[in-house]
Design an enzyme around this catalytic site. Structure first.
Site, PDB file in Angstrom:
ATOM      1  N   SER A  30      68.404 -44.726  19.474  1.00  0.00           N
ATOM      2  CA  SER A  30      67.621 -45.058  18.282  1.00  0.00           C
ATOM      3  C   SER A  30      68.498 -45.500  17.107  1.00  0.00           C
ATOM      4  O   SER A  30      68.071 -46.331  16.297  1.00  0.00           O
ATOM      5  CB  SER A  30      66.755 -43.858  17.882  1.00  0.00           C
ATOM      6  OG  SER A  30      67.559 -42.714  17.670  1.00  0.00           O
ATOM      7  N   ASP A  80      77.989 -47.798  18.383  1.00  0.00           N
ATOM      8  CA  ASP A  80      77.126 -47.035  19.278  1.00  0.00           C
ATOM      9  C   ASP A  80      76.827 -45.668  18.658  1.00  0.00           C
ATOM     10  O   ASP A  80      77.602 -45.173  17.824  1.00  0.00           O
ATOM     11  CB  ASP A  80      77.854 -46.853  20.625  1.00  0.00           C
ATOM     12  CG  ASP A  80      76.920 -46.481  21.772  1.00  0.00           C
ATOM     13  OD1 ASP A  80      75.728 -46.258  21.536  1.00  0.00           O
ATOM     14  OD2 ASP A  80      77.415 -46.401  22.920  1.00  0.00           O
ATOM     15  N   GLY A  81      75.764 -45.056  19.081  1.00  0.00           N
ATOM     16  CA  GLY A  81      75.394 -43.734  18.602  1.00  0.00           C
ATOM     17  C   GLY A  81      76.084 -42.633  19.386  1.00  0.00           C
ATOM     18  O   GLY A  81      76.905 -42.891  20.271  1.00  0.00           O
ATOM     19  N   GLU A 102      78.100 -47.551  28.615  1.00  0.00           N
ATOM     20  CA  GLU A 102      78.652 -47.364  27.269  1.00  0.00           C
ATOM     21  C   GLU A 102      80.163 -47.130  27.349  1.00  0.00           C
ATOM     22  O   GLU A 102      80.937 -47.765  26.629  1.00  0.00           O
ATOM     23  CB  GLU A 102      77.977 -46.170  26.588  1.00  0.00           C
ATOM     24  CG  GLU A 102      76.547 -46.471  26.160  1.00  0.00           C
ATOM     25  CD  GLU A 102      75.774 -45.244  25.700  1.00  0.00           C
ATOM     26  OE1 GLU A 102      74.750 -45.429  25.037  1.00  0.00           O
ATOM     27  OE2 GLU A 102      76.167 -44.105  26.027  1.00  0.00           O
TER      28      GLU A 102
HETATM   29  C1  5RP Z   1      72.718 -43.134  25.000  1.00  0.00           C
HETATM   30  C2  5RP Z   1      73.576 -42.503  23.988  1.00  0.00           C
HETATM   31  C3  5RP Z   1      73.111 -42.571  22.573  1.00  0.00           C
HETATM   32  O1  5RP Z   1      74.066 -43.231  21.827  1.00  0.00           O
HETATM   33  C4  5RP Z   1      72.921 -41.190  22.051  1.00  0.00           C
HETATM   34  O2  5RP Z   1      71.983 -40.549  22.902  1.00  0.00           O
HETATM   35  C5  5RP Z   1      72.422 -41.178  20.609  1.00  0.00           C
HETATM   36  O3  5RP Z   1      71.096 -41.567  20.575  1.00  0.00           O
HETATM   37  P1  5RP Z   1      70.288 -41.631  19.222  1.00  0.00           P
HETATM   38  O4  5RP Z   1      70.927 -42.667  18.369  1.00  0.00           O
HETATM   39  O5  5RP Z   1      68.888 -42.003  19.653  1.00  0.00           O
HETATM   40  O6  5RP Z   1      70.314 -40.270  18.582  1.00  0.00           O
HETATM   41  O7  5RP Z   1      74.612 -41.957  24.257  1.00  0.00           O
HETATM   42  O8  5RP Z   1      73.236 -42.945  26.298  1.00  0.00           O
END
Ligand code: 5RP
Length: 227
Positions: A30, A80-81, A102
């Site tokens: 997200s 990336d998150g 990722e």
């Molecule tokens: C996906 C991930 C995302 O970066 C992680 O889950 C963070 O998600 P969000 O931004 O929705 O909190 O690792 O595999």
């Protein structure tokens, strides 16, 4: 500010780091959605390398030209998150089941920037979030038992196969995920190495020594952290 507002300002701040001509790794989740939207809004001449089918679909919708990891020698910047951000910008990732792509994209990148809301910061990895482990589907219950043995060696409970409404979760790479809940990982590097030593394990969500900086959305604005 809600966590989603914090994600939005963090994603927007990361989009400002992108320059015309760059090859940009596009994260998943997200927070990464906010980044991809802000990046598309800038209308720069860039190429994106998506880390999941979901992100690829979003980028296509928004008109961001895409290339595959196979098509580029290096990636200038990946954004990336993360699920948890621990000491030294050690991370747990993989709630979105995209950890393998990722990590491949991160490792091919010149610079990696984490974006997140303030709630993602922890004193110790594993405190709030289970560690995802990507496992090949063939014989995965056997691999799951070997994972349980490793978990026991580290005083951790057995990992659980990830399921959702439609049954067992399968990643973009056709693998399954085991989630290792812990309450706290004392030695992430040792645990990561032990997990990787199992044949059926493709990778795990510990991202250690990979993040160059983090842009955290807080009520006071975006705060930059370095390892
Ligand atoms: C996906 C991930 C995302 O970066 C992680 O889950 C963070 O998600 P969000 O931004 O929705 O909190 O690792 O595999």
């Amino acid at each position: 500010m809600t966590p989603d507002d914090q994600k939005r300002i963090s994603g927007a701040a990361a989009a400002d780091l992108v320059e015309a001509g760059m090859v940009v790794g596009l994260g998943t989740g997200s927070t990464a959605v906010w980044f991809v939207r802000a990046l598309a809004a800038r209308g720069l001449d860039i190429r994106g390398v998506p880390t999941s089918e979901n992100t690829a679909n979003l980028a296509r919708e928004l008109g961001i030209p895409l290339v595959g990891l196979d098509d580029v020698k290096t990636i200038d910047l990946t954004v990336d998150g993360a699920d948890e951000i621990g000491p030294g910008l050690s991370l747990i990732k993989g709630a979105g089941a995209a950890l393998l792509r990722e990590k491949l994209v991160w490792e091919a990148s010149h610079r990696c920037v984490v974006i997140a809301d303030a709630g993602k910061q922890v004193k110790k990895l594993g405190q709030a979030f289970a560690l995802p482990i990507e496992v090949v589907r063939f014989g995965h219950p056997h691999t799951g038992r070997r994972l349980a043995d490793i978990a026991a060696e580290f005083d951790l409970p057995p990992p659980r196969l990830r399921t959702a409404d439609r049954g067992v979760v399968v990643t973009d790479g056709g693998n399954v995920i085991y989630d290792l809940g812990s309450g706290g990982i004392d030695d992430p590097a040792a645990l990561g190495a032990a997990l990787k030593s199992i044949t059926g394990v493709v990778d795990h969500g510990l991202f250690l020594d990979l993040a160059d900086e983090a842009l955290i959305g807080t009520d006071e604005g975006v705060v930059k952290l370095v390892p």
